[in-house]
Motif scaffolding. Structure first.
Motif, PDB file in Angstrom:
ATOM      1  N   PHE A   1      44.949  29.332  44.221  1.00 45.74           N
ATOM      2  CA  PHE A   1      45.196  30.448  43.301  1.00 45.74           C
ATOM      3  C   PHE A   1      44.036  31.435  43.354  1.00 45.74           C
ATOM      4  O   PHE A   1      42.913  31.056  43.686  1.00 45.74           O
ATOM      5  N   ARG A   2      44.337  32.681  43.019  1.00 48.28           N
ATOM      6  CA  ARG A   2      43.276  33.671  42.837  1.00 48.28           C
ATOM      7  C   ARG A   2      43.349  34.215  41.420  1.00 48.28           C
ATOM      8  O   ARG A   2      44.430  34.399  40.855  1.00 48.28           O
ATOM      9  N   LEU A   3      42.184  34.441  40.818  1.00 42.74           N
ATOM     10  CA  LEU A   3      42.073  35.099  39.524  1.00 42.74           C
ATOM     11  C   LEU A   3      41.679  36.535  39.816  1.00 42.74           C
ATOM     12  O   LEU A   3      40.683  36.774  40.509  1.00 42.74           O
ATOM     13  N   PHE A   4      42.457  37.502  39.334  1.00 41.94           N
ATOM     14  CA  PHE A   4      42.154  38.896  39.670  1.00 41.94           C
ATOM     15  C   PHE A   4      42.410  39.835  38.497  1.00 41.94           C
ATOM     16  O   PHE A   4      43.219  39.551  37.612  1.00 41.94           O
ATOM     17  N   CYS A   5      41.657  40.942  38.521  1.00 42.84           N
ATOM     18  CA  CYS A   5      41.820  42.019  37.538  1.00 42.84           C
ATOM     19  C   CYS A   5      42.401  43.232  38.241  1.00 42.84           C
ATOM     20  O   CYS A   5      42.139  43.456  39.431  1.00 42.84           O
ATOM     21  N   LEU A   6      43.148  44.017  37.507  1.00 43.28           N
ATOM     22  CA  LEU A   6      43.641  45.290  38.021  1.00 43.28           C
ATOM     23  C   LEU A   6      42.705  46.379  37.529  1.00 43.28           C
ATOM     24  O   LEU A   6      42.512  46.561  36.330  1.00 43.28           O
TER      25      LEU A   6
ATOM     26  N   MET B   1      42.591  31.339  25.924  1.00 46.61           N
ATOM     27  CA  MET B   1      43.147  30.115  25.357  1.00 46.61           C
ATOM     28  C   MET B   1      42.428  29.747  24.056  1.00 46.61           C
ATOM     29  O   MET B   1      43.051  29.376  23.066  1.00 46.61           O
ATOM     30  N   ILE B   2      41.095  29.888  24.069  1.00 42.26           N
ATOM     31  CA  ILE B   2      40.298  29.485  22.909  1.00 42.26           C
ATOM     32  C   ILE B   2      40.378  30.518  21.787  1.00 42.26           C
ATOM     33  O   ILE B   2      40.536  30.174  20.615  1.00 42.26           O
ATOM     34  N   ASP B   3      40.287  31.809  22.148  1.00 42.65           N
ATOM     35  CA  ASP B   3      40.233  32.868  21.139  1.00 42.65           C
ATOM     36  C   ASP B   3      41.598  33.366  20.689  1.00 42.65           C
ATOM     37  O   ASP B   3      41.704  34.094  19.711  1.00 42.65           O
ATOM     38  N   GLY B   4      42.655  33.027  21.457  1.00 45.19           N
ATOM     39  CA  GLY B   4      43.982  33.523  21.109  1.00 45.19           C
ATOM     40  C   GLY B   4      44.164  34.994  21.407  1.00 45.19           C
ATOM     41  O   GLY B   4      45.058  35.648  20.855  1.00 45.19           O
ATOM     42  N   GLN B   5      43.315  35.543  22.295  1.00 46.84           N
ATOM     43  CA  GLN B   5      43.411  36.944  22.688  1.00 46.84           C
ATOM     44  C   GLN B   5      44.143  37.042  24.032  1.00 46.84           C
ATOM     45  O   GLN B   5      44.131  36.104  24.822  1.00 46.84           O
ATOM     46  N   PRO B   6      44.777  38.194  24.324  1.00 47.26           N
ATOM     47  CA  PRO B   6      45.465  38.349  25.613  1.00 47.26           C
ATOM     48  C   PRO B   6      44.500  38.186  26.786  1.00 47.26           C
ATOM     49  O   PRO B   6      43.327  38.575  26.702  1.00 47.26           O
ATOM     50  N   SER B   7      44.982  37.618  27.861  1.00 40.01           N
ATOM     51  CA  SER B   7      44.161  37.420  29.058  1.00 40.01           C
ATOM     52  C   SER B   7      43.768  38.764  29.663  1.00 40.01           C
ATOM     53  O   SER B   7      44.567  39.705  29.690  1.00 40.01           O
ATOM     54  N   THR B   8      42.544  38.845  30.161  1.00 38.38           N
ATOM     55  CA  THR B   8      42.069  40.082  30.801  1.00 38.38           C
ATOM     56  C   THR B   8      42.263  40.040  32.314  1.00 38.38           C
ATOM     57  O   THR B   8      41.888  40.969  33.007  1.00 38.38           O
ATOM     58  N   PHE B   9      42.820  38.945  32.840  1.00 42.20           N
ATOM     59  CA  PHE B   9      43.094  38.872  34.272  1.00 42.20           C
ATOM     60  C   PHE B   9      44.367  38.073  34.516  1.00 42.20           C
ATOM     61  O   PHE B   9      44.921  37.458  33.608  1.00 42.20           O
ATOM     62  N   SER B  10      44.854  38.132  35.755  1.00 43.97           N
ATOM     63  CA  SER B  10      46.035  37.387  36.175  1.00 43.97           C
ATOM     64  C   SER B  10      45.618  36.258  37.115  1.00 43.97           C
ATOM     65  O   SER B  10      44.571  36.331  37.749  1.00 43.97           O
ATOM     66  N   ILE B  11      46.461  35.233  37.202  1.00 43.94           N
ATOM     67  CA  ILE B  11      46.235  34.135  38.134  1.00 43.94           C
ATOM     68  C   ILE B  11      47.484  33.976  38.986  1.00 43.94           C
ATOM     69  O   ILE B  11      48.573  33.708  38.459  1.00 43.94           O
ATOM     70  N   GLU B  12      47.327  34.164  40.299  1.00 44.63           N
ATOM     71  CA  GLU B  12      48.450  34.184  41.230  1.00 44.63           C
ATOM     72  C   GLU B  12      48.306  33.097  42.290  1.00 44.63           C
ATOM     73  O   GLU B  12      47.215  32.887  42.833  1.00 44.63           O
ATOM     74  N   ALA B  13      49.418  32.433  42.619  1.00 43.45           N
ATOM     75  CA  ALA B  13      49.426  31.446  43.696  1.00 43.45           C
ATOM     76  C   ALA B  13      49.345  32.168  45.040  1.00 43.45           C
ATOM     77  O   ALA B  13      50.140  33.063  45.313  1.00 43.45           O
TER      78      ALA B  13
END
Length: 196
Positions: free
Chosen positions: A61-66, A90-102
């Motif tokens: 997987f890659r973790l990436f930002c736009l 996950m911990i803060d309950g805030q929206p993710s700032t990046f995507s994780i793609e296979a």
């Protein structure tokens, strides 16, 4: 599926040094699921609330930002026997700032965060396992920040090779260029220079 490819057997082997009790392991198995992820599928998308961690037993997987100009910036890679998630989200309950793609067809164990919390509250061994996993993640994050701030491009490339041995054979050069913060053309020139 034999013991060498069964996702639960793989994770159980890693957990063996933490002396997880059988009933806790069974609770983990009952509360999680195995997912097959196709290449190009995002398990987490930017702006999404994150409620699961994913333990990768096969694939990549890659973790990436736009970026604002539309370019994608690779933050990190997750290979076999490691976790992929947005811990902060996950911990803060805030929206993710990046995507994780296979980047390859992959197999993961999908783990609800609520289950992890429950297991950590009940067992010091689970708490220790998760703590060590998170400490490893943040150590890598600090190393990466230092590399981007202080190292020239060639040394950032060499650090990538050390951190992810063999990965340069599994992904396109433009993904490596994005990770080390240079253009694909600059990386091609760099590799040509090193090769001569």
């Amino acid at each position: 599926m034999d013991k060498t490819t069964d996702p639960y057997c793989i994770l159980q082997g890693i957990l063996s040094r933490f002396s997880i009790e059988e009933k806790e392991w069974l609770a983990f198995k009952d509360g999680t699921s195995i997912k097959q992820i196709k290449t190009g599928t995002c398990i987490i998308e930017t702006g999404q609330l994150v409620q699961h961690a994913y333990f990768c037993t096969s694939g990549l997987f890659r973790l990436f930002c736009l970026l604002p100009d539309g370019r994608e910036y690779n933050v990190a890679f997750t290979l076999e026997n490691d976790f992929a998630t947005s811990y902060a989200s996950m911990i803060d309950g805030q929206p993710s700032t990046f995507s994780i793609e296979a980047m390859e067809d992959s197999i993961v164990i999908e783990i609800p965060y609520l289950l992890l919390q429950e297991l950590m509250n009940k067992s010091h061994m689970w708490e220790r396992f998760v703590r060590i996993s998170v400490e490893r993640l943040y150590t890598r994050k600090e190393e990466r920040e230092r590399e981007l701030l202080y190292l020239p491009a060639l040394e950032r490339y060499q650090a990538f090779l050390l951190k992810y041995p063999g990965l340069e054979k599994r992904i396109a050069q433009y993904h490596i260029a994005s990770y080390i913060g240079i253009s694909p053309v600059s990386l091609s020139r760099l590799l040509h220079t090193v090769g001569n």
